[in-house]
Design a protein around this motif. Structure first.
Motif, PDB file in Angstrom:
ATOM      1  N   TYR A 239      21.704  47.975  -9.762  1.00 42.20           N
ATOM      2  CA  TYR A 239      20.658  47.179 -10.392  1.00 42.20           C
ATOM      3  C   TYR A 239      19.608  48.086 -11.022  1.00 42.20           C
ATOM      4  O   TYR A 239      19.411  49.225 -10.577  1.00 42.20           O
ATOM      5  N   ASN A 241      16.278  49.955 -11.718  1.00 39.97           N
ATOM      6  CA  ASN A 241      15.182  50.421 -10.852  1.00 39.97           C
ATOM      7  C   ASN A 241      15.601  50.700  -9.396  1.00 39.97           C
ATOM      8  O   ASN A 241      14.761  50.915  -8.537  1.00 39.97           O
ATOM      9  N   VAL A 258      13.086  59.448 -14.789  1.00 43.27           N
ATOM     10  CA  VAL A 258      12.894  58.556 -13.648  1.00 43.27           C
ATOM     11  C   VAL A 258      11.602  57.809 -13.910  1.00 43.27           C
ATOM     12  O   VAL A 258      10.591  58.428 -14.229  1.00 43.27           O
ATOM     13  N   GLN A 261      10.059  51.454 -14.020  1.00 42.15           N
ATOM     14  CA  GLN A 261      10.115  50.358 -14.979  1.00 42.15           C
ATOM     15  C   GLN A 261      11.578  49.951 -15.122  1.00 42.15           C
ATOM     16  O   GLN A 261      12.477  50.700 -14.754  1.00 42.15           O
ATOM     17  N   ASN A 351      19.203  52.716  -0.750  1.00 38.70           N
ATOM     18  CA  ASN A 351      18.185  53.702  -1.128  1.00 38.70           C
ATOM     19  C   ASN A 351      16.770  53.179  -0.816  1.00 38.70           C
ATOM     20  O   ASN A 351      16.605  52.012  -0.490  1.00 38.70           O
TER      21      ASN A 351
HETATM   22  N1  LIG Z   1       9.854  55.258  -2.279  1.00 39.13           N
HETATM   23  C1  LIG Z   1      10.944  55.547  -2.980  1.00 39.13           C
HETATM   24  N2  LIG Z   1      10.940  55.383  -4.320  1.00 39.13           N
HETATM   25  C2  LIG Z   1      12.072  55.677  -4.991  1.00 39.13           C
HETATM   26  C3  LIG Z   1      13.249  56.142  -4.341  1.00 39.13           C
HETATM   27  N3  LIG Z   1      14.211  56.311  -5.276  1.00 39.13           N
HETATM   28  C4  LIG Z   1      13.648  55.985  -6.461  1.00 39.13           C
HETATM   29  N4  LIG Z   1      12.361  55.598  -6.306  1.00 39.13           N
HETATM   30  C5  LIG Z   1      11.432  55.156  -7.365  1.00 39.13           C
HETATM   31  O1  LIG Z   1      11.946  53.974  -7.945  1.00 39.13           O
HETATM   32  C6  LIG Z   1      11.654  53.933  -9.353  1.00 39.13           C
HETATM   33  C7  LIG Z   1      12.927  53.769 -10.162  1.00 39.13           C
HETATM   34  O2  LIG Z   1      13.728  54.913 -10.000  1.00 39.13           O
HETATM   35  P1  LIG Z   1      14.828  55.336 -11.074  1.00 39.13           P
HETATM   36  O3  LIG Z   1      15.567  56.473 -10.464  1.00 39.13           O
HETATM   37  O4  LIG Z   1      14.243  55.505 -12.421  1.00 39.13           O
HETATM   38  O5  LIG Z   1      15.746  54.019 -11.039  1.00 39.13           O
HETATM   39  P2  LIG Z   1      17.034  53.677 -11.915  1.00 39.13           P
HETATM   40  O6  LIG Z   1      18.013  53.015 -11.005  1.00 39.13           O
HETATM   41  O7  LIG Z   1      17.496  54.885 -12.638  1.00 39.13           O
HETATM   42  O8  LIG Z   1      16.418  52.604 -12.917  1.00 39.13           O
HETATM   43  P3  LIG Z   1      16.829  52.207 -14.445  1.00 39.13           P
HETATM   44  O9  LIG Z   1      17.207  53.450 -15.172  1.00 39.13           O
HETATM   45  O10 LIG Z   1      15.593  51.586 -14.961  1.00 39.13           O
HETATM   46  O11 LIG Z   1      17.952  51.231 -14.322  1.00 39.13           O
HETATM   47  C8  LIG Z   1      10.916  55.240  -9.660  1.00 39.13           C
HETATM   48  O12 LIG Z   1       9.542  54.975  -9.633  1.00 39.13           O
HETATM   49  C9  LIG Z   1      11.335  56.150  -8.510  1.00 39.13           C
HETATM   50  O13 LIG Z   1      10.364  57.147  -8.235  1.00 39.13           O
HETATM   51  C10 LIG Z   1      13.206  56.302  -2.910  1.00 39.13           C
HETATM   52  O14 LIG Z   1      14.180  56.689  -2.235  1.00 39.13           O
HETATM   53  N5  LIG Z   1      12.033  55.989  -2.299  1.00 39.13           N
END
Ligand SMILES: Nc1nc2c(ncn2[C@@H]2O[C@H](COP(=O)(O)OP(=O)(O)OP(=O)(O)O)[C@@H](O)[C@H]2O)c(=O)[nH]1
Ligand SMILES: [Mg+2]
Length: 452
Positions: A239, A241, A258, A261, A351
């Motif tokens: 999904y 984020n 990262v 959003q 996660n």
């Molecule tokens: N607290 C916490 N925040 C996390 C963790 N993993 C990711 N985040 C936060 O979640 C948000 C989204 O992370 P991304 O890695 O950009 O997520 P994504 O799955 O690639 O999202 P899209 O590319 O938008 O589909 C960011 O603000 C990250 O810093 C985690 O293990 N713990």
């Protein structure tokens, strides 16, 4: 003409259909709010109604349509485009919201009352959008329109840009045709018909052009993918984020974006697992999924889906701290099922565990005993995940012997790239390599070595 405020103020509209419970309905509108904020709009209110179906001419019933028009300064009537003065709108809004019969209207008390965009949490027809525009005097967008717009703004690579333009043409064009206010494009009567015909032809030509360019890029893509052959491949899917790009960074040391959003990533990135293994393991980061993802958009993100289909292992990344994570996992599963990627072996990654309390953790463990619990921010967790990925490939690997004829010593590098060479010996036929690798990879090497 109105001077537009720098930040558009949006009202979210949701219809709770039979079979959708309260929690799911609220979560869906909350998610729409996040999508809308990603576009830079300010959400100033929410309006919901329970209805049997979405089919009505205005999506909402008469009463709720009036409530909505009060929030936007419209008339509440489809027949006219007149806009009520702002102060009246405020009065009506105050009365309605206070009335005992009113369903909950939840405006932010600090925000200005008049909204200039109405965003419906469903895919609506162009004529429903037009009717709502007439009744509210506001611009009307639906969930699909919002997602397409985000994709448009976030597309970086040439391929993503072309794919988004294709999806936009599919989405925007029928709305341009029927909407009298949409996109601010008003046409003079008389000239209208021929303009539409002209537009249609232009759109058809443009789509053919886009398709040709995409086909070319995709041919190159396919070539690159087949050149990667039977290398060990893992894809991060899930999904939007959920933390896919965060894990990609942590596993490969790459600088992918990262961001907190939705749909930060639209392009597939492939990097080697670090520290490097022998043979290398390639990791792909992919575009995220979302509830009610427009079909055209799913289809257009072919490269992401191809990455998933070609991987030997799919890592399903889930934001375990999100209250709707089960529904999010379901969406991911069903999209991957649709493209046939559910046959690929997978590992469930729960996660953001740093944000989950002990009680919820126990529930998660009971529900998903096979899952890996981790936080992308924890170096230990990421190292353990790296070990799990390597173990997966190790258990699928076999040992074998390949003969590299003396005339083909130039292929030695290819062998080393695609398998782990345990030992080398020499006999009359050539170099005998004792290798370990995936059965498919070894079979392919054998073919390459024996080809004349
Ligand atoms: N607290 C916490 N925040 C996390 C963790 N993993 C990711 N985040 C936060 O979640 C948000 C989204 O992370 P991304 O890695 O950009 O997520 P994504 O799955 O690639 O999202 P899209 O590319 O938008 O589909 C960011 O603000 C990250 O810093 C985690 O293990 N713990
Ligand atoms: Mg991402």
């Amino acid at each position: 003409m109105d001077t537009k405020p720098p930040v558009s103020r949006a009202i979210l509209v949701g219809v709770q259909l039979p079979g959708v419970d309260d929690a799911a309905h609220v979560a869906s509108i909350e998610e729409l709010g996040r999508l809308v904020k990603t576009l830079g709009y300010e959400v100033v209110g929410t309006l919901s109604q329970r209805r049997e179906a979405l089919e009505g001419a205005t999506v909402l019933g008469k009463g709720r349509l009036h409530d909505l028009a009060a929030l936007t300064g419209g008339t509440g009537v489809v027949g006219t485009m007149a806009t009520a003065p702002k102060s009246k709108a405020r009065e009506r809004f105050d009365e309605d919201a206070a009335g005992p019969a009113a369903l909950p209207v939840e405006p932010d008390p600090d925000a200005p009352p008049k909204a200039d965009v109405v965003i419906v949490d469903h895919e609506i027809s162009p004529s429903q959008a037009r009717n709502l525009e007439r009744a509210t005097g506001a611009e009307v967008l639906d969930r699909t329109g919002v997602i397409v717009e985000i994709f448009h703004r976030h597309a970086r690579s040439r391929e993503a840009k072309l794919q988004v333009e294709m999806a936009r043409l599919q989405y925007v064009v029928p709305r341009l045709r029927e909407s009298s206010t949409g996109g601010g494009r008003q046409r003079g009567v008389g000239a209208g018909e021929s303009n539409i015909d002209l537009d249609r032809r232009k759109v058809r030509d443009r789509r053919a052009e886009l398709k040709a360019q995409l086909d070319e890029i995709q041919r190159d893509d396919d070539q690159r993918r087949s050149a990667r052959g039977d290398q060990l491949r893992v894809a991060l899917v899930g999904y939007t984020n959920a933390g896919k790009s965060s894990l990609m960074r942590a596993l490969t040391g790459s600088e992918v974006l990262v961001a907190d959003q939705l749909f930060a990533t639209l392009d597939t990135t492939v990097r080697a697992l670090r520290p490097e293994t022998l043979p290398r393991v390639l990791v792909s980061d992919t575009v995220g999924f979302i509830k009610k993802l427009p079909h055209d958009l799913v289809a257009s993100f072919r490269s992401t889906l191809a990455e998933a289909l070609d991987a030997s292992l799919l890592l399903y990344v889930v934001d375990a701290s999100d209250s709707t994570h089960e529904a999010q996992l379901e969406v991911t599963r069903s999209v991957l099922h649709e493209i046939g990627a559910d046959a690929v072996p997978s590992l469930l990654l729960l996660n953001k565990m740093d944000r989950v309390d002990e009680a919820s953790r126990a529930l998660l463990a009971a529900r998903h005993p096979e899952a890996v619990f981790l936080s992308a921010a924890s170096a230990d967790d990421v190292a353990a995940l790296r070990g799990t990925i390597i173990a997966f490939f190790e258990s699928a690997m076999v040992e074998d012997r390949l003969t590299l004829p003396y005339a083909k010593q130039g292929l030695l590098g290819t062998v080393y790239e695609n398998a782990r060479v345990l030992s080398e010996e020499f006999d009359a036929d050539g170099r005998i390599l004792h290798v370990r690798g995936l059965p498919g990879g070894i079979a392919r090497l054998r073919k390459v070595l024996s080809a004349s």
